[in-house]
Scaffold this active site. Sequence first.
Site, PDB file in Angstrom:
ATOM      1  N   CYS A   1      10.506   4.590  15.460  1.00 38.94           N
ATOM      2  CA  CYS A   1       9.338   5.417  15.165  1.00 38.94           C
ATOM      3  C   CYS A   1       9.120   6.441  16.271  1.00 38.94           C
ATOM      4  O   CYS A   1       8.473   6.144  17.282  1.00 38.94           O
ATOM      5  CB  CYS A   1       8.093   4.544  14.993  1.00 38.94           C
ATOM      6  SG  CYS A   1       6.603   5.476  14.581  1.00 38.94           S
TER       7      CYS A   1
ATOM      8  N   ARG B   1      12.660   8.868  -3.132  1.00 44.64           N
ATOM      9  CA  ARG B   1      11.919   8.335  -1.972  1.00 44.64           C
ATOM     10  C   ARG B   1      11.010   9.380  -1.314  1.00 44.64           C
ATOM     11  O   ARG B   1      11.036   9.577  -0.109  1.00 44.64           O
ATOM     12  CB  ARG B   1      12.902   7.760  -0.941  1.00 44.64           C
ATOM     13  CG  ARG B   1      13.733   6.605  -1.465  1.00 44.64           C
ATOM     14  CD  ARG B   1      14.478   5.911  -0.350  1.00 44.64           C
ATOM     15  NE  ARG B   1      15.465   6.765   0.277  1.00 44.64           N
ATOM     16  CZ  ARG B   1      16.733   6.889  -0.118  1.00 44.64           C
ATOM     17  NH1 ARG B   1      17.169   6.192  -1.149  1.00 44.64           N
ATOM     18  NH2 ARG B   1      17.578   7.679   0.516  1.00 44.64           N
TER      19      ARG B   1
ATOM     20  N   CYS C   1       5.383   7.221  16.781  1.00 44.77           N
ATOM     21  CA  CYS C   1       4.609   6.218  17.531  1.00 44.77           C
ATOM     22  C   CYS C   1       4.953   6.241  19.014  1.00 44.77           C
ATOM     23  O   CYS C   1       4.075   6.107  19.866  1.00 44.77           O
ATOM     24  CB  CYS C   1       4.883   4.820  16.989  1.00 44.77           C
ATOM     25  SG  CYS C   1       4.611   4.626  15.225  1.00 44.77           S
ATOM     26  N   ASP C   2       6.243   6.387  19.328  1.00 47.19           N
ATOM     27  CA  ASP C   2       6.696   6.151  20.693  1.00 47.19           C
ATOM     28  C   ASP C   2       7.163   7.407  21.434  1.00 47.19           C
ATOM     29  O   ASP C   2       7.346   7.372  22.652  1.00 47.19           O
ATOM     30  CB  ASP C   2       7.864   5.149  20.671  1.00 47.19           C
ATOM     31  CG  ASP C   2       7.477   3.853  19.980  1.00 47.19           C
ATOM     32  OD1 ASP C   2       6.281   3.528  19.961  1.00 47.19           O
ATOM     33  OD2 ASP C   2       8.375   3.172  19.458  1.00 47.19           O
TER      34      ASP C   2
ATOM     35  N   SER D   1       0.851  -1.187   0.000  1.00 50.36           N
ATOM     36  CA  SER D   1       0.000   0.000   0.000  1.00 50.36           C
ATOM     37  C   SER D   1       0.891   1.243   0.000  1.00 50.36           C
ATOM     38  O   SER D   1       1.885   1.290  -0.716  1.00 50.36           O
ATOM     39  CB  SER D   1      -0.954  -0.033   1.197  1.00 50.36           C
ATOM     40  OG  SER D   1      -0.294  -0.365   2.406  1.00 50.36           O
TER      41      SER D   1
END
Length: 633
Positions: free
Chosen positions: A263, A425, A266-267, A139
């Site tokens: 991450c 990228r 996230c953290d 994805s």
Amino acid sequence: MVKFIFLSISLALFLHHHAYVDARHNFHRFVEQRDRSAGFLGIHRQILRGAGRPSSFPVSLPTMSPTSTPPTPLSTYYLSPSPTSSKFCPSSCGVGLFHALRHLPQPTRISFPLWATAAELAGDLTADKAAENVVIVGSGPAGYTAAIYCARANLKPVIFEGASSTGGQLMATTDVENFPGFPDGILGPDLMMNMRKQAARWGAELESDDVVSVDLSSRPFSVTGANGRCVTAHSVIIATGAVAKRLRLPNEERYWSKGITACAICDGAAPMFSGEPLAVVGGGDSAAEEAVYLTKYSPEIHLLVRGESMRASRALQDRVLANRKILVHYNTRVVDVLGDDPEVPFLKSPVTAVQVATTEGKTEVMKSLAVRGLFYAIGHDPNTALFAQFLDVDEKGYVRVAPGTPTTSLSGVFAAGDVQDPHWRQAVTAAGSGCMAALAAERYLSGEGLLREVHQPKDDVERKKGAGDRGGEKAVQEPGEKQTEATAIPSDRNSGSGSRGGSGTGMRSLAAAAEDDATDTYHKGEAALQSLLASSGKPILIMFMSKTCGPCRILKPILGRVLKEYEGRVHFVEIDIEEHPDLTLQSSVAGTPTVQLVNLKNRAEGEEVVTLRGVKKGSEYKAQIEEALGGHE
């Protein structure tokens, strides 16, 4: 009647004695080229294209057993005077051969055994007709853009979006400020969910599963998911992206997810890092973004850059250098991480220091930085392990494509996004390459005569669009959900809608409730958790999350589907780590998402707590729930 019988017998004898039939042009290698790949229909297309005609098509058929019942002679099927005759096999292979013979230049000979049945010769045709136009693996911006374009072209793509990696790397970012069309920026997870909904609206089939194997050695290609579903397709678009690199430090595994993470989004909000000095390693855009983001929670950020300068964009470099909380260390590499025992329950990160080596002139100086967390942003490795044996890849594992195209070394297989891009990228370049791959796949299918349009009813498109615009009815399932029913964990807007008696579907905060009802399944907040711990004997599934956590969005519907099977038998409590930092610290939660299952079956022996970090498969959560329920039922 007698004449008819006589003529029929004569015709049968004639065909029997003329097993070599004059056809039209080199047609002697017939079924066994599918690699036996495309069956009669594939040969038919090959001949009609007029390209690459082989000199002969040798037939290879199963040998009849001496005890087998003699089947109807092949001639009865294929030389019937009418293509609509009931004598043709149901898969219409006779029609394919019939038309193929008509279009061949003459003359030549074709031979096959008369005892071969149409069904035996047509085995591959059924698979060919059942094959999808295109399957997309992965994805992210590339995969979802490819799905949007393929779906709008009526190709009805099947997209394996991953079980725990739905949305790709942007699910672990905050503001995306350079994607066109969003002058105020957009959160990475929001951008991905919008793309996902757009693909679904136009008819893409979303499969929230990981691909475990592919076979590109025969046609149609096959792609198999972890849940066992095998999809065959005439073309494949690879958009598997890349995974974060690791430093392979001596103590890396020991402290992974317990002070070391890849991450920050996230953290970084975890209370164990709050108010503590932290380090980010890397010099590109991701490292710069994470360093700036972490200043929300930390008074001091050490950015460790291996080279003499950062590789980040000038705008991000300016932002880093202007931030007084960020100290940049150039020519610095990480040697190891030091800390306390990570197996002992902790309130703060067990990491206490990072050992680094800094080059000063011609001398490398070792030093120790007192930090409580290390965040990796050192680049990615392409996810090409499944495809390397079939395609040309470079020395770093990136798929090689023809310059300026998504075309790989194998006809019908295309690559898009970071999996084939070692240079740029970017989200926008990944989306652009996804568009190219979709257009290339459509042209390939059309040119090969393989394209089969699948039109989505207009009402379905409008219904999905209208539901998405209204924001009420759920138009598209979240990642991880079955497409037949809504199973997401109820959101805050449903607060208080849970019914009494164990079948509630709303999430509510018991802190604001006049009285508690320990029979409901879904709850939210620390007050609700404390009430359940005191009054309920059922297992409690706790999800620690944060509002900026992309993977949390992936996990919620997975847990929702699991909990639907255990309605009324377990409790679910959602905890926002920023709203409840003390509880998060007491629970030794190092990042989000983290799921803890509390088993209260034997209070005398204390609570049993099982911790699952990150996004897991639904089966893993079910296994833990089943084990906990074993002591209750």
